[in-house]
Design a protein around this motif. Structure first.
Motif, PDB file in Angstrom:
ATOM      1  N   ALA A 180       7.795   5.875 -10.392  1.00  0.00           N
ATOM      2  CA  ALA A 180       6.477   5.258 -10.489  1.00  0.00           C
ATOM      3  C   ALA A 180       6.511   4.022 -11.386  1.00  0.00           C
ATOM      4  N   ALA A 181       7.205   4.122 -12.519  1.00  0.00           N
ATOM      5  CA  ALA A 181       7.299   2.984 -13.438  1.00  0.00           C
ATOM      6  C   ALA A 181       8.028   1.818 -12.785  1.00  0.00           C
ATOM      7  N   ASP A 182       9.118   2.096 -12.062  1.00  0.00           N
ATOM      8  CA  ASP A 182       9.860   1.026 -11.388  1.00  0.00           C
ATOM      9  C   ASP A 182       8.987   0.323 -10.352  1.00  0.00           C
TER      10      ASP A 182
ATOM     11  N   PRO B 190       0.807  -1.224   0.000  1.00  0.00           N
ATOM     12  CA  PRO B 190       0.000   0.000   0.000  1.00  0.00           C
ATOM     13  C   PRO B 190       0.841   1.275   0.000  1.00  0.00           C
ATOM     14  N   GLY B 191       1.971   1.250   0.726  1.00  0.00           N
ATOM     15  CA  GLY B 191       2.813   2.436   0.761  1.00  0.00           C
ATOM     16  C   GLY B 191       3.399   2.765  -0.603  1.00  0.00           C
ATOM     17  N   ARG B 192       3.828   1.733  -1.328  1.00  0.00           N
ATOM     18  CA  ARG B 192       4.417   1.954  -2.651  1.00  0.00           C
ATOM     19  C   ARG B 192       3.355   2.391  -3.651  1.00  0.00           C
ATOM     20  N   ILE B 193       2.164   1.821  -3.582  1.00  0.00           N
ATOM     21  CA  ILE B 193       1.103   2.216  -4.504  1.00  0.00           C
ATOM     22  C   ILE B 193       0.689   3.669  -4.231  1.00  0.00           C
ATOM     23  N   SER B 194       0.674   4.059  -2.961  1.00  0.00           N
ATOM     24  CA  SER B 194       0.395   5.465  -2.635  1.00  0.00           C
ATOM     25  C   SER B 194       1.441   6.373  -3.263  1.00  0.00           C
ATOM     26  N   GLN B 195       2.689   5.914  -3.254  1.00  0.00           N
ATOM     27  CA  GLN B 195       3.771   6.688  -3.855  1.00  0.00           C
ATOM     28  C   GLN B 195       3.568   6.827  -5.362  1.00  0.00           C
ATOM     29  N   VAL B 196       3.102   5.751  -6.008  1.00  0.00           N
ATOM     30  CA  VAL B 196       2.842   5.799  -7.449  1.00  0.00           C
ATOM     31  C   VAL B 196       1.752   6.820  -7.750  1.00  0.00           C
ATOM     32  N   VAL B 197       0.645   6.751  -6.996  1.00  0.00           N
ATOM     33  CA  VAL B 197      -0.459   7.690  -7.229  1.00  0.00           C
ATOM     34  C   VAL B 197      -0.002   9.125  -6.987  1.00  0.00           C
ATOM     35  N   THR B 198       0.749   9.328  -5.923  1.00  0.00           N
ATOM     36  CA  THR B 198       1.244  10.674  -5.611  1.00  0.00           C
ATOM     37  C   THR B 198       2.093  11.224  -6.737  1.00  0.00           C
ATOM     38  N   ASN B 199       3.027  10.399  -7.263  1.00  0.00           N
ATOM     39  CA  ASN B 199       3.907  10.872  -8.331  1.00  0.00           C
ATOM     40  C   ASN B 199       3.123  11.199  -9.591  1.00  0.00           C
ATOM     41  N   LEU B 200       2.127  10.366  -9.937  1.00  0.00           N
ATOM     42  CA  LEU B 200       1.359  10.612 -11.155  1.00  0.00           C
ATOM     43  C   LEU B 200       0.505  11.874 -11.028  1.00  0.00           C
ATOM     44  N   VAL B 201      -0.146  12.047  -9.876  1.00  0.00           N
ATOM     45  CA  VAL B 201      -0.987  13.235  -9.693  1.00  0.00           C
ATOM     46  C   VAL B 201      -0.116  14.487  -9.603  1.00  0.00           C
ATOM     47  N   THR B 202       1.001  14.409  -8.903  1.00  0.00           N
ATOM     48  CA  THR B 202       1.903  15.559  -8.806  1.00  0.00           C
ATOM     49  C   THR B 202       2.437  15.951 -10.179  1.00  0.00           C
TER      50      THR B 202
ATOM     51  N   HIS C 172       5.662  -4.580  -8.929  1.00  0.00           N
ATOM     52  CA  HIS C 172       4.425  -5.240  -8.515  1.00  0.00           C
ATOM     53  C   HIS C 172       3.912  -6.222  -9.559  1.00  0.00           C
ATOM     54  N   GLY C 173       4.635  -6.378 -10.668  1.00  0.00           N
ATOM     55  CA  GLY C 173       4.177  -7.273 -11.721  1.00  0.00           C
ATOM     56  C   GLY C 173       3.190  -6.619 -12.664  1.00  0.00           C
ATOM     57  N   GLY C 174       3.081  -5.288 -12.630  1.00  0.00           N
ATOM     58  CA  GLY C 174       2.174  -4.574 -13.517  1.00  0.00           C
ATOM     59  C   GLY C 174       2.913  -3.852 -14.620  1.00  0.00           C
ATOM     60  N   ASN C 175       2.235  -2.939 -15.272  1.00  0.00           N
ATOM     61  CA  ASN C 175       2.865  -2.142 -16.320  1.00  0.00           C
ATOM     62  C   ASN C 175       2.224  -0.769 -16.360  1.00  0.00           C
ATOM     63  N   ILE C 176       2.939   0.185 -16.941  1.00  0.00           N
ATOM     64  CA  ILE C 176       2.479   1.564 -17.030  1.00  0.00           C
ATOM     65  C   ILE C 176       2.687   2.059 -18.452  1.00  0.00           C
ATOM     66  N   SER C 177       1.750   2.845 -18.954  1.00  0.00           N
ATOM     67  CA  SER C 177       1.842   3.384 -20.306  1.00  0.00           C
ATOM     68  C   SER C 177       1.296   4.805 -20.306  1.00  0.00           C
TER      69      SER C 177
ATOM     70  N   LEU D 246      -1.727   5.338 -17.694  1.00  0.00           N
ATOM     71  CA  LEU D 246      -2.531   4.173 -17.322  1.00  0.00           C
ATOM     72  C   LEU D 246      -1.655   3.143 -16.613  1.00  0.00           C
ATOM     73  N   VAL D 247      -2.046   2.783 -15.393  1.00  0.00           N
ATOM     74  CA  VAL D 247      -1.328   1.780 -14.597  1.00  0.00           C
ATOM     75  C   VAL D 247      -2.197   0.538 -14.503  1.00  0.00           C
ATOM     76  N   ARG D 248      -1.618  -0.615 -14.828  1.00  0.00           N
ATOM     77  CA  ARG D 248      -2.317  -1.895 -14.683  1.00  0.00           C
ATOM     78  C   ARG D 248      -1.624  -2.707 -13.598  1.00  0.00           C
ATOM     79  N   LEU D 249      -2.399  -3.168 -12.633  1.00  0.00           N
ATOM     80  CA  LEU D 249      -1.867  -3.960 -11.526  1.00  0.00           C
ATOM     81  C   LEU D 249      -2.622  -5.280 -11.442  1.00  0.00           C
ATOM     82  N   PRO D 250      -1.919  -6.380 -11.173  1.00  0.00           N
ATOM     83  CA  PRO D 250      -2.602  -7.685 -11.075  1.00  0.00           C
ATOM     84  C   PRO D 250      -3.464  -7.761  -9.821  1.00  0.00           C
ATOM     85  N   THR D 251      -4.613  -8.402  -9.958  1.00  0.00           N
ATOM     86  CA  THR D 251      -5.502  -8.583  -8.812  1.00  0.00           C
ATOM     87  C   THR D 251      -5.195  -9.866  -8.042  1.00  0.00           C
ATOM     88  N   THR D 252      -4.293 -10.684  -8.609  1.00  0.00           N
ATOM     89  CA  THR D 252      -3.868 -11.908  -7.933  1.00  0.00           C
ATOM     90  C   THR D 252      -2.363 -11.873  -7.745  1.00  0.00           C
TER      91      THR D 252
END
Length: 438
Positions: A399-401, A323-335, A406-411, A423-429
């Motif tokens: 954010a990309a790293d 959760p901490g890392r995902i919060s960091q991703v959202v923060t960087n993208l919105v900033t 997390h096994g996802g991808n960003i474009s 667009l960030v895609r994250l696995p649900t499993t």
């Protein structure tokens, strides 16, 4: 050499069989002659056998005839034949030696009437056969010598073709390690060595590119740190010299500059931390909607101060993440979106469940990204030509790293004048590659 050995063994076996057949045929001729005489005389008659002596002498053989009781019936010596005469005939045949004594039965009407005790001349290889074998051996020797010379020449050419590119690659690697960063491997062969040289050159280009980015980053950071440090130093010296009073406004200004330097240092720490994110993630099931909402709540005030509106459309989606890392991703993208969105613009954050997992989109109404910069958006230290001062150019790279960790991808999808959408895609499993890791 192996071919020569096989051919000679085959020839020898054939000749030995041929010679044995010759000797057996000579002995059989004598036995046939004796059998015919026995049938003609109705028994063994010494006088009749004496008439056979001249012909037997000419064969160069020695002959004795034993009766059915095993007693001597007749021999060439009994016919008055001088053994020397037989030897002369063997000399004339070119066969001075006799074979070992053999005993062949004399059969008439299916019964043995006697035994022929014989010594026939040894068979010799025909001159033509010997000449043929010698000729084949000479051809084999010549062919072996020629094949060896061709193999040596081809081997040298192939070795040179292989060792030449390898030597060039080694020299290029040594030069690159010695600091000659413009050194490249000059190998153009279409084989694996050529592919290796291309990979080496690509690696060298990447190293050069990284060095250039590091130098640019160091220059940017030095510039960014120099300004707040100069302000802090100047104002503190002014206070020390009694020129400026340490009032609330001055302290607030000094605090802002300290915060600015803190953000730069935090960016550096975040970048180093993202490089090892795969090994420091603490993943667990996370409900993304509350997490993203909390991040947006924390950014609402500074974003609103810029005159930018935030629109959120968040569905309930659970992912396996830190959760901490995902919060960091959202923060960087919105900033990042707030940095490029003009006043009265809008940032739209959308969270939905896609076919491959959770999809988080951050769209802005900014100027968009030029086509020539699209490929470098997620590069570390990269800052676009229109980037405002004060940034470090690593927010999107971090954010990309973290997303990849997390096994996802960003474009990104962007057109000049039409804003940008990340667009960030994250696995649900739990991704298989992460099962068992921390």
């Amino acid at each position: 050499m192996l071919t020569a050995i096989v051919v000679n063994v085959a020839f020898s076996a054939r000749f030995d069989g041929y010679l044995a057949t010759q000797q057996q045929a000579r002995a059989q001729q004598i036995v046939t002659l004796l059998t015919a005489d026995y049938q003609a005389q109705q028994g063994w008659r010494a006088q009749a056998l004496d008439r056979l002596a001249p012909g037997l002498v000419m064969t160069g053989s020695t002959v004795q005839v034993l009766g059915s009781d095993g007693r001597l019936v007749w021999s060439l010596a009994d016919a008055g034949v001088d053994p020397a005469m037989t030897a002369v005939h063997r000399q004339m045949m070119g066969v001075p030696d006799l074979t070992a004594t053999v005993q062949d039965p004399v059969m008439v009407d299916g019964r043995q009437v006697g035994t022929a005790v014989l010594q026939v001349p040894q068979a010799v290889s025909p001159v033509a056969d010997v000449a043929f074998r010698d000729g084949v051996n000479r051809l084999l020797l010549l062919a072996a010598a020629g094949a060896g010379a061709v193999a040596l020449l081809v081997g040298l050419l192939l070795a040179r073709r292989t060792t030449g590119p390898l030597a060039e690659l080694t020299a290029a690697a040594d030069d690159l390690a010695a600091g000659h960063r413009d050194r490249r491997a000059h190998v153009s062969s279409p084989d694996e060595l050529g592919a290796l040289a291309q990979s080496f050159n690509a690696m060298a280009d990447a190293v050069d590119h990284e060095d250039a980015l590091r130098q640019a980053f160091a220059a940017d950071i030095s510039h960014e740190l120099r300004t707040p440090l100069a302000i802090l130093q100047g104002q503190l010296e002014s206070v020390r010299d009694g020129i400026t009073a340490p009032d609330a406004a001055l302290i607030a200004s000094l605090h802002d500059e300290a915060l600015r330097m803190g953000r730069l240092v935090a960016d550096l720490e975040t970048m180093a931390d993202a490089g090892a994110a795969r090994f420091t993630l603490h993943r667990r099931p996370v409900a993304l909607a509350p997490l993203v909402g909390a991040v947006l709540d924390g950014l609402a005030s500074p974003v609103a101060a810029l005159g930018i509106s935030i629109v959120r459309r968040l569905d309930e989606v659970t992912v396996f993440a830190d959760p901490g890392r995902i919060s960091q991703v959202v923060t960087n993208l919105v900033t990042n979106a707030a940095t490029y969105t003009p006043p009265a613009g809008t940032i739209t954050i959308t969270l939905t469940r896609g076919s491959d997992g959770a999809e988080l989109a951050v769209a802005d109404t900014g100027p968009g990204i030029p086509d020539d910069e699209m490929a470098r958006v997620f590069e570390r230290f990269f800052r676009g030509a229109a980037a405002p001062p004060g940034g470090s150019g690593i927010g999107l790279a971090v954010a990309a790293d973290l997303v990849v960790a997390h096994g996802g991808n960003i474009s990104v999808d962007s057109r000049p004048g039409s804003g940008s959408r990340f667009l960030v895609r994250l696995p649900t499993t739990i991704p298989a590659t992460f099962i068992g890791s921390s």
